[in-house]
Design an enzyme around this catalytic site. Structure first.
Site, short mmCIF file in Angstrom:
data_model
loop_
_atom_site.label_atom_id
_atom_site.label_comp_id
_atom_site.label_asym_id
_atom_site.label_seq_id
_atom_site.Cartn_x
_atom_site.Cartn_y
_atom_site.Cartn_z
N GLY A 145 33.00 -22.12 1.97
CA GLY A 145 32.80 -21.89 0.63
C GLY A 145 31.22 -22.20 0.23
O GLY A 145 30.43 -22.39 0.82
N ARG A 201 40.06 -32.83 -0.50
CA ARG A 201 41.29 -33.27 -0.94
C ARG A 201 41.92 -34.29 -0.14
O ARG A 201 42.09 -33.64 1.06
CB ARG A 201 42.50 -32.20 -1.65
CG ARG A 201 41.80 -31.55 -2.76
CD ARG A 201 41.70 -32.53 -4.12
NE ARG A 201 41.29 -31.99 -5.30
CZ ARG A 201 40.19 -31.59 -5.79
NH1 ARG A 201 39.09 -32.38 -4.99
NH2 ARG A 201 39.88 -31.31 -7.14
N GLU A 229 45.45 -40.96 -4.77
CA GLU A 229 44.47 -41.65 -5.44
C GLU A 229 45.27 -42.15 -6.82
O GLU A 229 46.01 -41.62 -7.35
CB GLU A 229 43.51 -40.78 -5.81
CG GLU A 229 42.72 -40.22 -4.50
CD GLU A 229 41.45 -39.27 -4.89
OE1 GLU A 229 41.12 -39.15 -6.20
OE2 GLU A 229 41.01 -38.77 -3.69
N HIS A 259 35.97 -41.19 -4.30
CA HIS A 259 36.02 -39.84 -4.71
C HIS A 259 34.83 -39.80 -5.89
O HIS A 259 34.95 -39.32 -7.01
CB HIS A 259 37.20 -39.48 -5.65
CG HIS A 259 37.60 -38.23 -5.90
ND1 HIS A 259 38.87 -37.70 -5.60
CD2 HIS A 259 36.71 -37.08 -5.98
CE1 HIS A 259 38.80 -36.05 -5.97
NE2 HIS A 259 37.69 -35.79 -5.81
C1 DGY Z 1 36.24 -31.50 -7.80
O1 DGY Z 1 35.45 -30.95 -8.49
O2 DGY Z 1 37.09 -30.58 -7.33
C2 DGY Z 1 36.21 -32.71 -7.31
O3 DGY Z 1 37.16 -33.16 -6.51
C3 DGY Z 1 35.49 -33.54 -8.41
O4 DGY Z 1 34.21 -33.21 -9.05
#
Ligand code: DGY
Length: 313
Positions: free
Chosen positions: A152, A225, A254, A272
């Site tokens: 993506g 993730r 988390e 993160h």
């Molecule tokens: C998202 O935007 O999904 C990231 O994990 C945090 O910016």
């Protein structure tokens, strides 16, 4: 009209909303308080973070809600079907964090390949004895193959960086022409970097079997993730020396980080921070404000996730 945010934001949400709707009440705490602690009884709009679980129980507390602006590109924290059934729009923040996240993924790949945390720890410990021919040998990336899972926006930004570094790029993506299977990518790549959303299909995508199929010199990088990686299997692969290194910016539970992960060798850890640049975070918050103002004005917001929702002016 009432707009509620679960967190402080790096933009003047109240100023922007009241410039459009003079009598609007805008509630913005001075730090993240969590959606559970927000009074949603009169809320028309909610700005939330990926830390907030948005589901039927939140909707039940917010009978007037028309839009949820999730300040993240990922929205696995949101029950999208529940919002759609309730006629509530969901917006996210794509594009503005693409380069920041790719930069972090690239930094993690370099840190893992060149064993930077080990080097830093050695220097800080005061025990470094000086240059050695065989000290902290890493892996050169030039000419190596990067395997991208999910081509993506962020995957493509990672690809551009890797090609500029003289890497060959292969990828797995159900929507991209020329894609290989996930198993082929794991078997062929020197570095695998995850850029996919968390879905039932991608949960534990990095598992014991795929790690066993990787080269012994391979590196795994995850900025997508945490639950896309079976963390126990990764720790086993690293402690058993079955792959060279890994780098994680995201974790399955988390902010809990299992002790096994924290003490694992050859594992670079970050909290993160993929989109954590001033530029990206400001623009993410701005997209949330734009989405809220658009929906409350009766227009279709730019980053609408649930296109089925109908807008009324
Ligand atoms: C998202 O935007 O999904 C990231 O994990 C945090 O910016």
């Amino acid at each position: 009209m009432r707009v509620v945010s679960t967190s402080s934001l790096p933009i003047d949400l109240a100023g922007q909303v009241t410039a459009r709707f003079e009598s609007a009440a805008v509630v913005v705490p001075d730090h993240w308080i969590g959606v559970e602690r927000c009074d949603l009884a009169e809320a028309d709009a909610l700005v939330c973070l990926l830390l907030d679980r948005i589901d039927a129980s939140v909707i039940a507390r917010a009978p007037k809600l028309r839009v949820v602006a999730n300040c993240a590109v990922g929205y696995d924290n949101v029950d999208v079907d529940a919002l759609t059934s309730a006629g509530i729009a969901l917006t996210n923040t794509p594009d503005v964090l693409t380069e920041a996240t790719a930069e972090l993924a690239f930094a993690l790949m370099l840190a893992a390949a060149r064993r930077l945390p080990e080097g830093e720890a050695l220097v800080r410990s005061g025990t470094w004895q000086g240059w050695r021919l065989d000290q902290l040998l890493g892996i050169q990336l030039l000419g190596k193959t990067l395997g991208i899972i999910g081509l993506g926006r962020i995957g493509q930004a990672m690809r551009r960086r890797a090609e500029a570094f003289g890497m060959r790029v292969i990828f797995a993506d159900p929507h991209a022409p020329g894609a290989l299977s996930i198993d082929q990518v794991f078997a062929q790549a020197d570095v695998v970097s995850l850029h996919c959303p968390l879905t039932p299909e991608t949960r534990n995508l990095v598992n014991a079997e795929r790690l066993a199929a990787m080269k012994s010199t391979a590196i795994v990088v995850n900025t997508s993730r945490g639950a896309c990686v079976d963390e126990d299997a990764l720790v086993d692969a690293l402690t058993g020396g079955r792959i060279f290194a890994a780098a994680l910016d995201v974790f399955a539970r988390e902010p809990e980080i299992a002790v096994r992960l924290r003490s694992c060798p050859r594992l670079v850890l970050a909290p993160h921070i993929g989109s954590a640049t001033t530029e990206a975070r400001t623009q993410m918050a701005q997209l949330c404000a734009d989405g809220v103002i658009a929906v409350l004005s009766g227009s279709r917001p730019r980053n609408l996730v649930n296109a089925e929702v109908v807008f009324r002016g």
